[in-house]
Design a protein around this motif. Sequence first.
Motif, mmCIF file in Angstrom:
data_model
loop_
_atom_site.group_PDB
_atom_site.id
_atom_site.type_symbol
_atom_site.label_atom_id
_atom_site.label_comp_id
_atom_site.label_asym_id
_atom_site.label_seq_id
_atom_site.Cartn_x
_atom_site.Cartn_y
_atom_site.Cartn_z
ATOM 1 N N SER A 196 0.888 -1.266 -0.025
ATOM 2 C CA SER A 196 0.109 0.021 0.004
ATOM 3 C C SER A 196 0.867 1.291 0.008
ATOM 4 O O SER A 196 2.211 1.150 0.205
ATOM 5 C CB SER A 196 -0.711 0.033 1.406
ATOM 6 O OG SER A 196 -0.099 0.310 2.538
ATOM 7 N N GLY A 197 0.138 2.415 -0.200
ATOM 8 C CA GLY A 197 0.968 3.512 -0.201
ATOM 9 C C GLY A 197 1.398 4.016 1.130
ATOM 10 O O GLY A 197 2.710 4.548 1.310
ATOM 11 N N ARG A 198 0.787 3.852 2.069
ATOM 12 C CA ARG A 198 1.060 4.020 3.360
ATOM 13 C C ARG A 198 2.153 3.227 4.032
ATOM 14 O O ARG A 198 3.252 3.664 4.708
ATOM 15 C CB ARG A 198 0.024 3.865 4.455
ATOM 16 C CG ARG A 198 -1.139 4.999 4.094
ATOM 17 C CD ARG A 198 -1.977 5.162 5.294
ATOM 18 N NE ARG A 198 -2.933 6.243 4.967
ATOM 19 C CZ ARG A 198 -2.743 7.481 5.298
ATOM 20 N NH1 ARG A 198 -1.425 8.034 5.517
ATOM 21 N NH2 ARG A 198 -3.604 8.574 4.665
ATOM 22 N N GLU A 199 2.160 1.853 3.708
ATOM 23 C CA GLU A 199 3.360 0.951 3.986
ATOM 24 C C GLU A 199 4.539 1.343 3.060
ATOM 25 O O GLU A 199 5.683 1.350 3.635
ATOM 26 C CB GLU A 199 2.854 -0.579 3.482
ATOM 27 C CG GLU A 199 4.011 -1.609 3.763
ATOM 28 C CD GLU A 199 3.802 -3.036 3.662
ATOM 29 O OE1 GLU A 199 4.727 -3.789 3.564
ATOM 30 O OE2 GLU A 199 2.387 -3.277 3.123
ATOM 31 N N ALA A 200 4.383 1.879 1.851
ATOM 32 C CA ALA A 200 5.602 2.255 1.208
ATOM 33 C C ALA A 200 6.208 3.502 1.885
ATOM 34 O O ALA A 200 7.558 3.720 2.012
ATOM 35 C CB ALA A 200 5.027 2.618 -0.135
ATOM 36 N N LEU A 201 5.391 4.307 2.393
ATOM 37 C CA LEU A 201 6.177 5.507 3.201
ATOM 38 C C LEU A 201 6.881 4.839 4.237
ATOM 39 O O LEU A 201 7.922 5.466 4.596
ATOM 40 C CB LEU A 201 4.948 6.499 3.730
ATOM 41 C CG LEU A 201 4.389 7.200 2.547
ATOM 42 C CD1 LEU A 201 3.258 7.971 3.310
ATOM 43 C CD2 LEU A 201 5.194 8.209 2.065
ATOM 44 N N ASP A 202 6.419 3.985 5.096
ATOM 45 C CA ASP A 202 7.181 3.284 6.226
ATOM 46 C C ASP A 202 8.417 2.499 5.707
ATOM 47 O O ASP A 202 9.590 3.008 6.335
ATOM 48 C CB ASP A 202 6.210 2.199 6.923
ATOM 49 C CG ASP A 202 4.924 2.840 7.607
ATOM 50 O OD1 ASP A 202 5.244 4.045 7.923
ATOM 51 O OD2 ASP A 202 4.341 2.254 7.842
ATOM 52 N N VAL A 203 8.396 1.937 4.449
ATOM 53 C CA VAL A 203 9.597 1.368 4.037
ATOM 54 C C VAL A 203 10.612 2.560 3.583
ATOM 55 O O VAL A 203 11.674 2.249 3.693
ATOM 56 C CB VAL A 203 9.418 0.608 2.903
ATOM 57 C CG1 VAL A 203 10.454 -0.037 2.204
ATOM 58 C CG2 VAL A 203 8.452 -0.702 3.417
ATOM 59 N N LEU A 204 10.179 3.544 3.027
ATOM 60 C CA LEU A 204 11.014 4.602 2.448
ATOM 61 C C LEU A 204 11.674 5.260 3.727
ATOM 62 O O LEU A 204 12.790 5.946 3.452
ATOM 63 C CB LEU A 204 10.222 5.528 1.760
ATOM 64 C CG LEU A 204 9.743 5.302 0.412
ATOM 65 C CD1 LEU A 204 8.372 6.095 -0.231
ATOM 66 C CD2 LEU A 204 10.720 5.299 -0.581
ATOM 67 N N ARG A 205 11.214 5.121 4.872
ATOM 68 C CA ARG A 205 11.953 5.816 6.192
ATOM 69 C C ARG A 205 13.180 4.945 6.280
ATOM 70 O O ARG A 205 14.317 5.683 6.860
ATOM 71 C CB ARG A 205 11.023 5.737 7.205
ATOM 72 C CG ARG A 205 9.906 6.759 7.105
ATOM 73 C CD ARG A 205 9.117 6.945 8.477
ATOM 74 N NE ARG A 205 7.962 7.713 8.511
ATOM 75 C CZ ARG A 205 6.816 7.318 8.169
ATOM 76 N NH1 ARG A 205 6.700 5.847 8.069
ATOM 77 N NH2 ARG A 205 5.798 8.042 8.292
ATOM 78 N N THR A 206 13.413 3.644 5.840
ATOM 79 C CA THR A 206 14.495 2.856 6.157
ATOM 80 C C THR A 206 15.219 2.591 4.911
ATOM 81 O O THR A 206 16.500 2.089 4.983
ATOM 82 C CB THR A 206 14.110 1.750 6.998
ATOM 83 O OG1 THR A 206 13.105 0.850 6.412
ATOM 84 C CG2 THR A 206 13.565 2.208 8.434
ATOM 85 N N VAL A 207 14.478 2.450 3.857
ATOM 86 C CA VAL A 207 15.057 2.101 2.317
ATOM 87 C C VAL A 207 15.165 3.290 1.829
ATOM 88 O O VAL A 207 14.091 3.703 1.659
ATOM 89 C CB VAL A 207 14.433 0.957 1.974
ATOM 90 C CG1 VAL A 207 15.103 0.612 0.544
ATOM 91 C CG2 VAL A 207 14.488 -0.404 2.858
#
Length: 237
Positions: free
Chosen positions: A42-53
């Motif tokens: 999802s878009g929101r999960e992508a934002l979480d991933v983008l914080r570390t990756v």
Amino acid sequence: MDSLRKPAKGVRVLVVDDELPITELLQMALTFEGYDVSVASSGREALDVLRTVKPDLLILDVMMPGMDGFTLLRRLREERNDVPVLLLTAKDAVEDRVQGLQLGSDDYVTKPFSLAELVARVEAILRRSGQGTGAPTRIVVGDLVLDEDAHQVLRAGHEIELTATEFKLLRYLMLNANKVVSKAQILDHVWQYDFGGDANIVETYISYLRKKLDGYGPPMIKTVRGVGYSLRAAESA
């Protein structure tokens, strides 16, 4: 023989799509090509991933529940995150492609898509952004060689002069070697949404290519009546 490419070691790709079969397929295919692949549903999960990756490329589905692809892309650009983005869009959604380009996407692939084409588009975006391997990207089918970086086509060692449209058409056929592609698929991938004329233009350009390729060996482009066209190595044509 299909395309020959040097894997891009250490290049990070984030795939965002709510359809699990698609994320699994892309993760497997891109990992095989040598990419470091992360996924989000999802878009929101992508934002979480983008914080570390910190990916070098984002493959982003447009139609997702909650935060859709356009909303995520808009947010990234507002935050001055210029990560290259390849959009996955519905086949006939011309407005999606236009909106995506206006929002700052770098390219798009329509569903259903060819894995070979998607990988080629990933490589092209990464080369433009300076993340490519630096090695020439070549597509080889039998004695036919297409060098994307040099914009050169050789058959049996002979250079063949092609127009820009002929080059794009041949590239698409070679990426889908041994498969049958329809006129509609060719129009969508070669002429894209800029096309507004007679669909018979496909037949015309196929004829142009045949004349140029067949001058240096047996025919390679086969017409499958009522279905489309298939490019094959001469020995299996």
